[in-house]
Design a protein around this motif. Structure first.
Motif, short mmCIF file in Angstrom:
data_model
loop_
_atom_site.label_atom_id
_atom_site.label_comp_id
_atom_site.label_asym_id
_atom_site.label_seq_id
_atom_site.Cartn_x
_atom_site.Cartn_y
_atom_site.Cartn_z
N GLY A 60 0.82 -1.21 0.00
CA GLY A 60 0.00 0.00 0.00
C GLY A 60 0.86 1.26 0.00
O GLY A 60 0.58 2.21 -0.74
N ALA A 61 1.91 1.27 0.82
CA ALA A 61 2.79 2.43 0.87
C ALA A 61 3.51 2.63 -0.46
O ALA A 61 3.68 3.77 -0.92
CB ALA A 61 3.81 2.26 2.00
N LEU A 62 3.91 1.54 -1.09
CA LEU A 62 4.59 1.63 -2.39
C LEU A 62 3.66 2.20 -3.46
O LEU A 62 4.07 3.07 -4.24
CB LEU A 62 5.10 0.25 -2.81
N VAL A 63 2.42 1.78 -3.47
CA VAL A 63 1.46 2.28 -4.46
C VAL A 63 1.22 3.78 -4.26
O VAL A 63 1.21 4.56 -5.23
CB VAL A 63 0.13 1.49 -4.38
N VAL A 64 1.06 4.22 -3.01
CA VAL A 64 0.85 5.64 -2.74
C VAL A 64 2.07 6.45 -3.18
O VAL A 64 1.94 7.52 -3.79
CB VAL A 64 0.53 5.88 -1.25
N ALA A 65 3.27 5.94 -2.91
CA ALA A 65 4.49 6.64 -3.31
C ALA A 65 4.59 6.75 -4.84
O ALA A 65 4.93 7.81 -5.36
CB ALA A 65 5.70 5.92 -2.74
N ILE A 66 4.28 5.67 -5.54
CA ILE A 66 4.36 5.69 -7.01
C ILE A 66 3.36 6.68 -7.59
O ILE A 66 3.69 7.47 -8.48
CB ILE A 66 4.16 4.27 -7.59
N VAL A 67 2.13 6.67 -7.10
CA VAL A 67 1.11 7.60 -7.59
C VAL A 67 1.53 9.04 -7.31
O VAL A 67 1.39 9.92 -8.17
CB VAL A 67 -0.27 7.28 -6.97
N SER A 68 2.09 9.30 -6.12
CA SER A 68 2.53 10.65 -5.78
C SER A 68 3.64 11.11 -6.72
O SER A 68 3.64 12.25 -7.20
CB SER A 68 3.03 10.69 -4.34
N ILE A 69 4.60 10.23 -6.99
CA ILE A 69 5.71 10.59 -7.88
C ILE A 69 5.21 10.87 -9.29
O ILE A 69 5.62 11.85 -9.93
CB ILE A 69 6.78 9.48 -7.87
N VAL A 70 4.32 10.04 -9.79
CA VAL A 70 3.77 10.25 -11.13
C VAL A 70 3.03 11.59 -11.20
O VAL A 70 3.17 12.33 -12.17
CB VAL A 70 2.83 9.08 -11.52
N MET A 71 2.26 11.91 -10.18
CA MET A 71 1.52 13.18 -10.19
C MET A 71 2.46 14.38 -10.16
O MET A 71 2.24 15.37 -10.86
CB MET A 71 0.55 13.22 -9.01
N VAL A 72 3.54 14.29 -9.37
CA VAL A 72 4.50 15.40 -9.31
C VAL A 72 5.22 15.56 -10.65
O VAL A 72 5.40 16.68 -11.15
CB VAL A 72 5.51 15.17 -8.16
N VAL A 73 5.63 14.45 -11.26
CA VAL A 73 6.31 14.51 -12.55
C VAL A 73 5.38 15.11 -13.61
O VAL A 73 5.79 15.95 -14.41
CB VAL A 73 6.81 13.10 -12.97
N ARG A 74 4.12 14.70 -13.62
CA ARG A 74 3.17 15.26 -14.59
C ARG A 74 2.97 16.75 -14.35
O ARG A 74 2.87 17.53 -15.30
CB ARG A 74 1.82 14.53 -14.50
N TYR A 75 2.92 17.19 -13.10
CA TYR A 75 2.74 18.60 -12.78
C TYR A 75 3.96 19.41 -13.23
O TYR A 75 3.83 20.47 -13.84
CB TYR A 75 2.49 18.78 -11.29
N LEU A 76 5.17 18.88 -12.95
CA LEU A 76 6.39 19.60 -13.33
C LEU A 76 6.59 19.61 -14.84
O LEU A 76 7.16 20.56 -15.38
CB LEU A 76 7.60 18.95 -12.65
N ALA A 77 6.12 18.59 -15.54
CA ALA A 77 6.25 18.53 -16.99
C ALA A 77 5.22 19.41 -17.68
O ALA A 77 5.31 19.68 -18.88
CB ALA A 77 6.12 17.09 -17.48
N GLY A 78 4.22 19.86 -16.95
CA GLY A 78 3.21 20.73 -17.54
C GLY A 78 2.04 20.02 -18.18
O GLY A 78 1.19 20.65 -18.78
#
Length: 87
Positions: A60-78
């Motif tokens: 569960g912790a791994l899934v939350v971390a992966i989703v968080s990282i993907v969302m941050v990367v998408r936000y920074l990429a525009g």
């Protein structure tokens, strides 16, 4: 009845109870028990163990971390101009 030094083979039928298989030998002087097998599958019939809970929590912790990282990367990429709530 066996004398000292004698050996013989004894076959004991066992029943699986609560995910465990064990043999208990009772003599006048000693009560000896030995667990032969414990269910180790996360979906096994023996119920959940502490190991199962650790695996579930880590997953569960791994899934939350992966989703968080993907969302941050998408936000920074525009590609996503508004941050979304995770929890």
């Amino acid at each position: 009845m066996l004398d000292a030094g004698e050996t013989t083979r004894v076959v004991l039928p066992v029943t699986k109870t609560g995910g465990r298989v064990a043999v208990v030998i009772d003599t006048p002087g000693v009560l000896y028990g030995h667990i032969i097998k414990t269910s180790d599958s996360i979906v096994g019939p023996g119920g959940f163990t502490a190991r199962d809970a650790q695996i579930t929590a880590a997953s569960g912790a791994l899934v939350v971390a992966i989703v968080s990282i993907v969302m941050v990367v998408r936000y920074l990429a525009g590609t996503n101009d508004a941050p979304e709530r995770i929890a």
